[in-house]
Design a protein around this motif. Structure first.
Motif, mmCIF file in Angstrom:
data_model
loop_
_atom_site.group_PDB
_atom_site.id
_atom_site.type_symbol
_atom_site.label_atom_id
_atom_site.label_comp_id
_atom_site.label_asym_id
_atom_site.label_seq_id
_atom_site.Cartn_x
_atom_site.Cartn_y
_atom_site.Cartn_z
ATOM 1 N N TYR A 38 31.270 44.793 -49.376
ATOM 2 C CA TYR A 38 32.465 45.616 -49.540
ATOM 3 C C TYR A 38 33.652 45.044 -48.782
ATOM 4 C CZ TYR A 38 28.804 48.708 -51.162
ATOM 5 O OH TYR A 38 27.730 49.228 -51.826
ATOM 6 N N ARG A 39 34.831 45.466 -49.213
ATOM 7 C CA ARG A 39 36.073 45.004 -48.598
ATOM 8 C C ARG A 39 37.075 46.163 -48.564
ATOM 9 N NH1 ARG A 39 38.454 40.001 -47.941
ATOM 10 N NH2 ARG A 39 36.629 39.081 -48.995
ATOM 11 N N LEU A 40 37.779 46.275 -47.443
ATOM 12 C CA LEU A 40 38.844 47.260 -47.306
ATOM 13 C C LEU A 40 40.195 46.613 -47.598
ATOM 14 C CD1 LEU A 40 38.085 49.317 -44.067
ATOM 15 C CD2 LEU A 40 38.384 50.244 -46.361
ATOM 16 N N HIS A 41 41.054 47.348 -48.289
ATOM 17 C CA HIS A 41 42.423 46.924 -48.556
ATOM 18 C C HIS A 41 43.318 48.049 -48.044
ATOM 19 C CE1 HIS A 41 40.785 44.012 -51.615
ATOM 20 N NE2 HIS A 41 39.857 44.947 -51.662
ATOM 21 N N LEU A 42 44.157 47.771 -47.067
ATOM 22 C CA LEU A 42 44.930 48.848 -46.463
ATOM 23 C C LEU A 42 46.202 48.336 -45.813
ATOM 24 C CD1 LEU A 42 44.422 48.579 -43.124
ATOM 25 C CD2 LEU A 42 42.179 49.438 -43.791
ATOM 26 N N SER A 43 47.102 49.260 -45.580
ATOM 27 C CA SER A 43 48.305 49.007 -44.789
ATOM 28 C C SER A 43 48.260 49.926 -43.574
ATOM 29 C CB SER A 43 49.567 49.295 -45.601
ATOM 30 O OG SER A 43 50.708 49.337 -44.764
ATOM 31 N N THR A 44 48.427 49.364 -42.391
ATOM 32 C CA THR A 44 48.374 50.196 -41.190
ATOM 33 C C THR A 44 49.662 50.987 -40.984
ATOM 34 O OG1 THR A 44 49.086 48.304 -39.850
ATOM 35 C CG2 THR A 44 46.714 48.707 -40.009
ATOM 36 N N ALA A 45 50.668 50.766 -41.830
ATOM 37 C CA ALA A 45 51.870 51.599 -41.785
ATOM 38 C C ALA A 45 51.631 52.939 -42.461
ATOM 39 C CB ALA A 45 53.039 50.877 -42.451
ATOM 40 N N CYS A 46 50.556 53.029 -43.229
ATOM 41 C CA CYS A 46 50.161 54.263 -43.913
ATOM 42 C C CYS A 46 49.162 55.014 -43.031
ATOM 43 C CB CYS A 46 49.532 53.909 -45.250
ATOM 44 S SG CYS A 46 48.541 55.205 -46.012
ATOM 45 N N PRO A 47 49.303 56.324 -42.859
ATOM 46 C CA PRO A 47 48.377 57.057 -41.991
ATOM 47 C C PRO A 47 46.907 56.872 -42.363
ATOM 48 C CG PRO A 47 50.242 58.438 -42.555
ATOM 49 C CD PRO A 47 50.372 57.200 -43.391
ATOM 50 N N ASP A 48 46.581 56.951 -43.666
ATOM 51 C CA ASP A 48 45.188 56.761 -44.070
ATOM 52 C C ASP A 48 44.716 55.350 -43.758
ATOM 53 O OD1 ASP A 48 44.612 59.298 -44.949
ATOM 54 O OD2 ASP A 48 45.158 58.914 -47.034
ATOM 55 N N GLY A 49 45.575 54.366 -43.990
ATOM 56 C CA GLY A 49 45.210 52.994 -43.674
ATOM 57 C C GLY A 49 45.002 52.792 -42.186
ATOM 58 N N LEU A 50 45.837 53.425 -41.368
ATOM 59 C CA LEU A 50 45.693 53.304 -39.914
ATOM 60 C C LEU A 50 44.389 53.935 -39.449
ATOM 61 C CD1 LEU A 50 46.856 52.473 -37.199
ATOM 62 C CD2 LEU A 50 48.209 54.587 -37.174
ATOM 63 N N ARG A 51 44.040 55.096 -39.990
ATOM 64 C CA ARG A 51 42.758 55.727 -39.637
ATOM 65 C C ARG A 51 41.586 54.799 -39.950
ATOM 66 N NH1 ARG A 51 45.477 59.944 -42.362
ATOM 67 N NH2 ARG A 51 46.128 61.614 -40.956
#
Length: 295
Positions: A38-51
């Motif tokens: 598995y792989r995560l794709h996220l932006s830490t500027a987004c609250p869900d991504g930061l969590r």
């Protein structure tokens, strides 16, 4: 932490996710918890991504579940990311919606497992952690969920309503009262405890910390200075936030510039005097500045 749901407000609603696959403990679930799949794709500027970034780091999953960091500001109409478009199109025939983050994808199939951040964090917690403690210790589920509701309804939603320029003054005042009452409840608990649940660091602390980051970096910009000073008047609460900011799993993912650019990119609200009253000097208390190259 003994917290009951807020009785006077509706349950918080997140944006309905397009994909809700789950990672189970064996193949019967459709996806099983195996390293390097598995792989995560996220932006830490987004609250869900930061969590998710914080939880991923605390769980020690860097080697078994890589993360692709996305830009703070989405680069497609509707708030989507061009880099995620192939995953969405492979996962849904003739998909025409925005390619939103965060995403948990399956590298074996090239498709999306889930876009629902709460499920993703709970499923990541099932991975082998080489003895690392769980973010959802056995028997704490209801307490952690109560903290999540409290943060969503009593802080996040209340702060949004309190800062709405087009809202009735009485409505804004009621929302501010709810926000201060919620902060006061948590303040009284943290005055005698280091963590929110089970006397150890859990997903509840991640939830509160990210919510407080948003409160200080986004919502206070739409509140008056008096309200922000009252919000700041909870020393145990903000000491908790400051202590976690110094933890590498938290501070290393705090992208203040990205949060500001994301907020300014889509916010329609009016800036108020509270924008000039920073509650916490987040940069000062982080021990590991995030690298801009991955954003």
């Amino acid at each position: 932490m003994s917290i009951t749901p807020l009785a006077t407000h509706r349950t918080a609603h997140r944006t309905a996710p397009a994909f809700r696959g789950r990672i189970g403990r064996d193949a019967r679930s459709g996806h099983y918890a195996v390293p390097h799949r598995y792989r995560l794709h996220l932006s830490t500027a987004c609250p869900d991504g930061l969590r998710l970034a914080i939880g991923h780091r605390l769980l020690g999953l860097d080697g078994s579940c890589p993360v692709t960091f996305l830009p703070a500001v989405p680069d497609c109409p509707g708030g989507g990311h061009a880099a995620l478009r192939p995953l969405y199109e492979a996962s849904a025939h003739h998909y025409t919606g925005p390619a939103l983050a965060p995403v948990l994808s399956d590298d074996w199939s090239g498709r999306i497992v889930s876009t629902h951040a709460p499920d993703i964090l709970r499923d990541l917690d099932r991975f082998s952690r080489d003895g690392r403690p769980s973010l959802y210790p056995c028997g704490t589920q209801s307490e952690i969920e109560a903290v999540e509701r409290l943060c969503a309804e009593g802080i996040q939603e209340a702060a949004q309503r309190a800062g709405r320029a087009d809202a009735d003054p009485a409505e804004r005042a009621a929302a501010l009262d709810l926000l201060l009452d919620t902060l006061g409840r948590i303040e009284r608990y943290l005055a005698g405890e280091e963590y929110l649940v089970d006397d150890r660091l859990t997903a509840a602390d991640i939830e509160l910390w990210v919510t407080l980051v948003q409160l200080d970096t986004v919502h206070r910009c739409h509140l008056d200075a008096s309200a922000v000073h009252r919000i700041a008047g909870h020393p145990a609460l903000w000491a908790h936030a400051r202590r976690l900011a110094a933890h590498p799993a938290f501070g290393s993912h705090l992208d203040l510039d990205g949060i500001a650019r994301r907020h300014h990119g889509h916010c329609q609200g009016l800036e108020a005097a509270g924008a000039a009253v920073q509650i916490l000097d987040w940069k000062r208390h982080t021990t590991d500045s995030p690298g801009t190259s991955r954003r």
